[in-house]
Each structure stands twice: as structure tokens, then as C-alpha cells.
Motif scaffolding. Structure first.
Motif, PDB file in Angstrom:
ATOM      1  N   PHE A 113       0.830  -1.218   0.000  1.00 55.96           N
ATOM      2  CA  PHE A 113       0.000   0.000   0.000  1.00 55.96           C
ATOM      3  C   PHE A 113       0.861   1.263   0.000  1.00 55.96           C
ATOM      4  N   SER A 114       1.938   1.214   0.794  1.00 58.19           N
ATOM      5  CA  SER A 114       2.768   2.421   0.931  1.00 58.19           C
ATOM      6  C   SER A 114       3.414   2.823  -0.396  1.00 58.19           C
ATOM      7  N   LYS A 115       3.544   1.863  -1.316  1.00 60.22           N
ATOM      8  CA  LYS A 115       4.200   2.168  -2.608  1.00 60.22           C
ATOM      9  C   LYS A 115       3.241   2.844  -3.592  1.00 60.22           C
ATOM     10  N   LEU A 116       1.937   2.764  -3.326  1.00 55.80           N
ATOM     11  CA  LEU A 116       0.977   3.377  -4.252  1.00 55.80           C
ATOM     12  C   LEU A 116       1.087   4.903  -4.214  1.00 55.80           C
ATOM     13  N   SER A 117       0.686   5.537  -5.329  1.00 54.72           N
ATOM     14  CA  SER A 117       0.635   7.004  -5.318  1.00 54.72           C
ATOM     15  C   SER A 117      -0.520   7.423  -4.411  1.00 54.72           C
ATOM     16  N   LYS A 118      -0.530   8.706  -4.036  1.00 53.03           N
ATOM     17  CA  LYS A 118      -1.605   9.193  -3.161  1.00 53.03           C
ATOM     18  C   LYS A 118      -2.969   8.969  -3.820  1.00 53.03           C
ATOM     19  N   THR A 119      -3.048   9.257  -5.128  1.00 51.38           N
ATOM     20  CA  THR A 119      -4.317   9.096  -5.838  1.00 51.38           C
ATOM     21  C   THR A 119      -4.776   7.646  -5.794  1.00 51.38           C
TER      22      THR A 119
ATOM     23  N   SER B 276      -2.460  24.369  -0.662  1.00 54.53           N
ATOM     24  CA  SER B 276      -2.466  24.881  -2.039  1.00 54.53           C
ATOM     25  C   SER B 276      -1.038  24.991  -2.592  1.00 54.53           C
ATOM     26  N   ASN B 277      -0.067  25.032  -1.698  1.00 51.83           N
ATOM     27  CA  ASN B 277       1.332  25.115  -2.128  1.00 51.83           C
ATOM     28  C   ASN B 277       1.938  23.706  -2.114  1.00 51.83           C
ATOM     29  N   ALA B 278       2.330  23.226  -3.305  1.00 49.54           N
ATOM     30  CA  ALA B 278       2.784  21.830  -3.436  1.00 49.54           C
ATOM     31  C   ALA B 278       3.989  21.529  -2.547  1.00 49.54           C
ATOM     32  N   GLU B 279       4.867  22.523  -2.424  1.00 47.84           N
ATOM     33  CA  GLU B 279       6.066  22.307  -1.595  1.00 47.84           C
ATOM     34  C   GLU B 279       5.685  22.093  -0.127  1.00 47.84           C
ATOM     35  N   MET B 280       4.713  22.891   0.316  1.00 49.91           N
ATOM     36  CA  MET B 280       4.221  22.770   1.695  1.00 49.91           C
ATOM     37  C   MET B 280       3.588  21.397   1.902  1.00 49.91           C
ATOM     38  N   GLN B 281       2.780  20.989   0.903  1.00 45.34           N
ATOM     39  CA  GLN B 281       2.114  19.693   1.036  1.00 45.34           C
ATOM     40  C   GLN B 281       3.149  18.573   1.142  1.00 45.34           C
TER      41      GLN B 281
ATOM     42  N   GLY C 287       5.734  14.471   4.255  1.00 45.67           N
ATOM     43  CA  GLY C 287       6.994  13.887   4.716  1.00 45.67           C
ATOM     44  C   GLY C 287       7.037  13.661   6.220  1.00 45.67           C
ATOM     45  N   ILE C 288       6.133  14.297   6.949  1.00 46.24           N
ATOM     46  CA  ILE C 288       6.153  14.169   8.410  1.00 46.24           C
ATOM     47  C   ILE C 288       5.693  12.771   8.841  1.00 46.24           C
ATOM     48  N   SER C 289       4.785  12.169   8.055  1.00 46.58           N
ATOM     49  CA  SER C 289       4.253  10.859   8.447  1.00 46.58           C
ATOM     50  C   SER C 289       4.287   9.908   7.245  1.00 46.58           C
ATOM     51  N   GLU C 290       3.500   8.854   7.295  1.00 48.87           N
ATOM     52  CA  GLU C 290       3.485   7.876   6.200  1.00 48.87           C
ATOM     53  C   GLU C 290       2.054   7.656   5.721  1.00 48.87           C
TER      54      GLU C 290
ATOM     55  N   THR D 242      -4.150  13.250   3.060  1.00 47.28           N
ATOM     56  CA  THR D 242      -4.529  14.660   3.081  1.00 47.28           C
ATOM     57  C   THR D 242      -4.052  15.243   4.410  1.00 47.28           C
ATOM     58  N   ASN D 243      -4.573  16.383   4.792  1.00 50.46           N
ATOM     59  CA  ASN D 243      -4.246  16.955   6.104  1.00 50.46           C
ATOM     60  C   ASN D 243      -5.508  16.973   6.961  1.00 50.46           C
ATOM     61  N   PHE D 244      -5.323  16.842   8.259  1.00 42.60           N
ATOM     62  CA  PHE D 244      -6.453  16.853   9.184  1.00 42.60           C
ATOM     63  C   PHE D 244      -6.422  18.168   9.937  1.00 42.60           C
ATOM     64  N   TYR D 245      -7.435  18.978   9.756  1.00 39.79           N
ATOM     65  CA  TYR D 245      -7.416  20.310  10.361  1.00 39.79           C
ATOM     66  C   TYR D 245      -7.823  20.277  11.834  1.00 39.79           C
ATOM     67  N   LEU D 246      -7.120  21.058  12.633  1.00 34.49           N
ATOM     68  CA  LEU D 246      -7.534  21.320  14.009  1.00 34.49           C
ATOM     69  C   LEU D 246      -7.451  22.828  14.215  1.00 34.49           C
ATOM     70  N   PRO D 247      -8.326  23.373  15.053  1.00 29.48           N
ATOM     71  CA  PRO D 247      -8.263  24.823  15.258  1.00 29.48           C
ATOM     72  C   PRO D 247      -6.967  25.246  15.951  1.00 29.48           C
ATOM     73  N   TYR D 248      -6.435  26.361  15.501  1.00 32.57           N
ATOM     74  CA  TYR D 248      -5.243  26.964  16.101  1.00 32.57           C
ATOM     75  C   TYR D 248      -5.695  28.294  16.699  1.00 32.57           C
ATOM     76  N   GLY D 249      -5.691  28.392  18.016  1.00 29.41           N
ATOM     77  CA  GLY D 249      -6.140  29.626  18.668  1.00 29.41           C
ATOM     78  C   GLY D 249      -5.051  30.197  19.556  1.00 29.41           C
ATOM     79  N   VAL D 250      -5.343  31.325  20.168  1.00 31.06           N
ATOM     80  CA  VAL D 250      -4.371  31.897  21.114  1.00 31.06           C
ATOM     81  C   VAL D 250      -5.086  32.339  22.391  1.00 31.06           C
ATOM     82  N   ALA D 251      -4.357  32.255  23.498  1.00 34.96           N
ATOM     83  CA  ALA D 251      -4.868  32.775  24.777  1.00 34.96           C
ATOM     84  C   ALA D 251      -3.952  33.921  25.190  1.00 34.96           C
TER      85      ALA D 251
END
Ligand code: MEV
Length: 446
Positions: A7-13, A41-46, A51-54, A58-67
Motif C-alpha cells: 500500500f505504501s508504494k501506491l501514489s496518493k491518488t 495549495s502550495n505543493a512544496e508545503m504539502q 513527509g512528516i508521516s506515512e 490529506t491533512n487533518f485540520y484542528l483549530p489553532y487559537g491563542v490565549a
């Protein structure tokens, strides 16, 4: 269920297509579109996030807030928090504001030692092994890791102690090499594990060649070499104090400052005695701690595991925070281990972790320990304050209202109307549903 090889060898699509075909029910094209909508939207960022995981899809969004308004040792911070639970950031901010009006938070780092072990089996007279360790092995082990520790030493850290420990009372033939480390601004996991693995290899070789060993004594079987996430010597304390009368009144609960202080400190003692309460109490502390740990690219599993182990250090799991009323002074504190880093790992790689650290003034690891402990304390203060006064559901469900409304597909106008309507009413799933049904029925009748 469908299994797959490679599975890991398959492309993302192809990964998404396979997943959609075998495990999801919607149209594969819709699924592909959905996953792709959360990609950067930026391919380099994606590429960076992938590269952080395997097997990333896609990415999983969580809210980023400040106190804001965290005054710690006289300096004001805006603290970044990544958390999925509503009310957490609001509670942290409320705790920060409350104490910023009463002199702010104090914090100090007590110690910063990390620890790791080579766990191994060895059969023979343990006195002989200790003699070997003292006369030859220790020196060989230290020499073996010189090249690994040089860089850390140049930054002021490195290996601090190395001991042999007899654990044969726990498990036959079981010994440990126990090493302690100072890793400065790094969390240090890679550094520590590299040193330990080098120790393990050296140990295995050295016992083979020691002149006074024969037969089984020449064999050390390394079971594992790994840092410990239990770091009771990497300790930080944060505290607040004020005159009891300065706590103010709590008309919502009909409590004077004195009554509040008594009730609050009783609640903390209950969390010392009762494991059921202690678990929820500490969970509330980690609501704040984990949120900052995540926002700064640190390892929240390590922090949690260590915190809970520390909460059991006296043989019974209990509250991480303490409260005392001495004379007319109210004191509330937390002491806990926090092994965090401000260099290495994700801290500079993840753009928002980097931004979080910048927001905190690019702190040293010690400063970050103090900030995180303080947020845990503020979080705990707000939670227990709410519990012993108005209860948490009032504030909680107000914050939760928007989530419930979104669940029912409410429009922005409906959200506005509902917020006004529920300002003085109890929020529940069914009350929100009824409100929406009524207002939608009224709208269609018009
Ligand atoms: C909820 O996430 C956390 C609290 O339950 C903590 C506590 O009870 O102290 C409010």
C-alpha cells in the motif's frame, strides 16, 4: 475485509481510490475531491506535511487559537493553542486574565535531567559484573559515545551519569545501564537513543573479551535500548498566590471570597484522594498543556504519559495541582515533569510550530516548560472555579452551541438568532433542534 500488499508504494491518488473502493461508501470521485480539498495549495508545503508521516492522504485540520494575557514571571505572553475541544482556549484565557489582575503567574524550572536505559540479561555473579563495570566497561562505554556527545557537549549538555543497576530481584538475570542526560533546548530523544544503542553494542562486545569472564558470563543479551519518557527529574513548578479577599466575590454561586477559597481547596484535595476525580482533574490540566505542546511541535503523548506516571509517584494516582490557604493567603500551584524542546524535531519544520515559538519570543526549552506548566495551572484554575461555582455545563454548552448548530446545518443568520435566543436558556441537542425546527417552520409558513 480487503487486505493489500505494498500500500505504501501506491501514489496518493491510487491509495485514495483503493480506500474509496473497499472501505468507503460515497462516490470515489467525491472522496478524492474531499481529500484533495484539505491539501495545501502550495505543493512544496504539502510535500513537507506528507513527509512528516506515512501513507498520508490529506491533512487533518484542528483549530489553532491563542490565549492572551498570560503574565509569567512579569512577562506577558500570548500563548498558541491547538485543540479540538470548545471552551479550552476560553478557559485558559479567562484563567490568564484572572491572575494577570492579581500579580500574574510565577514559574521556575527545578531540574532538566533526561534518562535512558540499556535493558540487558546477563548470567553470573553480579559482583563480578560490577567490578568489570567499575574497572573497564564504564570507561569503554564513555569512549564509545564521545563522537555522539561532542556536539551536545559544545552546547552545554551531554551525558551526565552512567550506572550499572542490578534488577535481578525483579527479573532473573536482568540488569540495566542507566544513563542520565542534559539535552539543553532539544527534547533529545534521537540523541539519547543513539547514545544508548552505541552503549548496547559496546557492552555486547566488551563482555565477550573481558579476561575474567568465561562461559555464559561472556554473553550480555541486550533486550532493548531506549530513553524513558518518565522524566521526574525534568521538573517545573508554576504557582499563583493572592490574599483570599482579593479573589473577589462569586455572586453567581452566592459565595464570598473566603467560601470560594475553602470550596476550591477542598476540590483540589478531593482530586488528591479520589482516582476518579483525579483523572478528570488532570485531564483538564492536560487540555491546556497538550494544546500548547501541539502548537509548538512537541510530543504530547510523551508529555501525557510522563505526567500521569508522575501523578502516581506516591503509589496512588492523584491531582497534579495543589492548593493551600495559609493565614489569609491563597496559593495554587502545579509541579510536573515536562520534557519539551524548542529546537529539533517538528519545532522548526512545521511552519505553525515555528510561528508559535516566535509568538512566545523563541523561548529556551526551560522557558517553554514554565509557559506550558502555567497554562496547565490556568486551565485547572478555570475548570475548578467553574465546577465549584456555576458548574461547567453553562459555559461549555454555550461554546458548544455553534457546533450543535453546525451539526444541524444552520445558516449564519440562524446561528445569530440562536445565540441571542439561548443567551439565558439551557443549551442541549434537543433544545437546539427544536429551536431550528420552529424557526424553519415559521419561515416556511410566511
Ligand atoms: C473537560 O474537558 C475538563 C474538565 O472536566 C476538567 C475538570 O473537571 O477539572 C472540566
Amino acid at each position: 475485509m480487503q487486505k493489500i500488499k505494498g500500500f505504501s508504494k501506491l501514489s496518493k491518488t491510487d491509495k485514495i481510490a483503493w480506500l474509496a473502493k473497499h472501505f468507503l461508501t460515497s462516490n470515489p470521485l467525491d472522496i478524492a475531491r474531499e481529500f484533495s480539498s484539505y491539501m495545501h495549495s502550495n505543493a512544496e508545503m504539502q510535500k513537507l506535511f506528507d513527509g512528516i508521516s506515512e501513507n498520508t492522504l490529506t491533512n487533518f485540520y484542528l483549530p489553532y487559537g491563542v490565549a492572551p494575557n498570560f503574565v509569567i514571571n512579569g512577562r506577558t505572553y500570548v500563548v498558541p493553542m491547538v485543540i479540538e475541544e470548545s471552551s479550552v482556549v476560553a478557559a485558559a484565557a479567562a484563567g490568564a486574565k484572572f491572575w494577570s489582575d492579581r500579580g500574574g503567574f510565577n514559574a521556575e524550572v527545578i531540574s532538566t535531567t533526561k534518562v535512558g536505559h540499556v535493558h540487558f540479561l546477563w548470567r553470573g555473579d553480579s559482583e563480578k559484573l560490577f567490578h568489570f563495570f567499575d574497572t573497564e566497561l564504564k570507561e569503554a562505554l564513555l569512549a564509545e559515545v564521545k563522537h555522539l556527545t561532542a556536539n551536545m557537549e559544545s552546547r552545554g549538555g551531554g551525558l551526565r551519569t552512567l550506572e550499572l543497576i542490578d534488577c535481578t530481584e525483579l527479573e532473573p538475570e536482568y540488569f540495566q545501564l542507566k544513563a542520565t542526560f542534559e539535552t539543553m533546548d532539544a527534547m533529545g530523544a534521537n540523541f539519547i537513543n543513539s547514545v544508548l544503542e552505541a552503549f548496547a553494542e559496546c557492552l555486547t562486545e566488551e563482555v565477550k573479551h573481558y579476561k575474567d569472564f568465561s562461559g555464559a558470563e561472556k554473553n550480555a543479551e541486550v533486550v532493548m535500548s531506549i530513553l524513558s519518557n518518565y522524566t521526574p527529574e525534568c521538573l517545573v513548578k508554576a504557582w499563583v498566590e493572592c490574599k483570599v479577599s482579593d479573589l473577589g466575590g462569586f455572586p453567581e454561586a452566592n459565595l464570598t471570597a473566603q467560601q470560594f477559597a475553602r470550596k476550591f481547596s477542598t476540590a483540589i484535595r478531593i482530586a488528591k484522594h479520589d482516582v476518579y476525580r483525579a483523572t478528570t482533574h488532570n485531564k483538564g490540566i492536560f487540555n491546556g498543556i497538550d494544546a500548547v505542546v501541539l502548537a509548538t511541535g512537541n510530543d504530547f503523548r510523551a508529555i501525557e504519559a510522563c505526567g500521569h506516571a508522575y501523578a502516581s509517584k506516591n503509589g496512588q494516582y492523584g491531582s497534579l495541582s495543589d492548593c493551600e490557604i495559609v493565614g489569609d493567603t491563597f496559593r495554587f500551584s502545579i509541579t510536573l515533569p515536562l520534557a519539551v524542546g524548542t529546537v529539533g524535531g517538528l519545532t522548526k519544520l512545521h511552519p505553525l510550530a515555528k510561528r508559535s515559538l516566535e509568538m512566545l519570543g523563541n523561548p529556551s526549552a526551560k522557558e517553554l516548560m514554565m509557559i506550558i506548566a502555567t497554562v496547565g495551572l490556568a486551565q485547572n484554575f478555570s475548570a475548578v472555579k467553574a465546577l465549584v461555582t456555576s458548574g461547567i455545563q453553562k459555559g461549555h454548552m454555550k461554546m458548544h452551541l455553534t457546533n450543535i448548530l453546525r451539526h444541524f446545518g444552520a445558516t449564519d443568520t440562524e446561528i445569530q438568532l440562536a445565540t441571542t435566543y439561548f443567551a439565558d436558556k439551557t443549551v442541549s441537542f434537543s433544545s437546539v433542534r427544536d429551536f431550528l425546527n420552529n424557526s424553519r417552520n415559521l419561515a416556511t409558513e410566511k
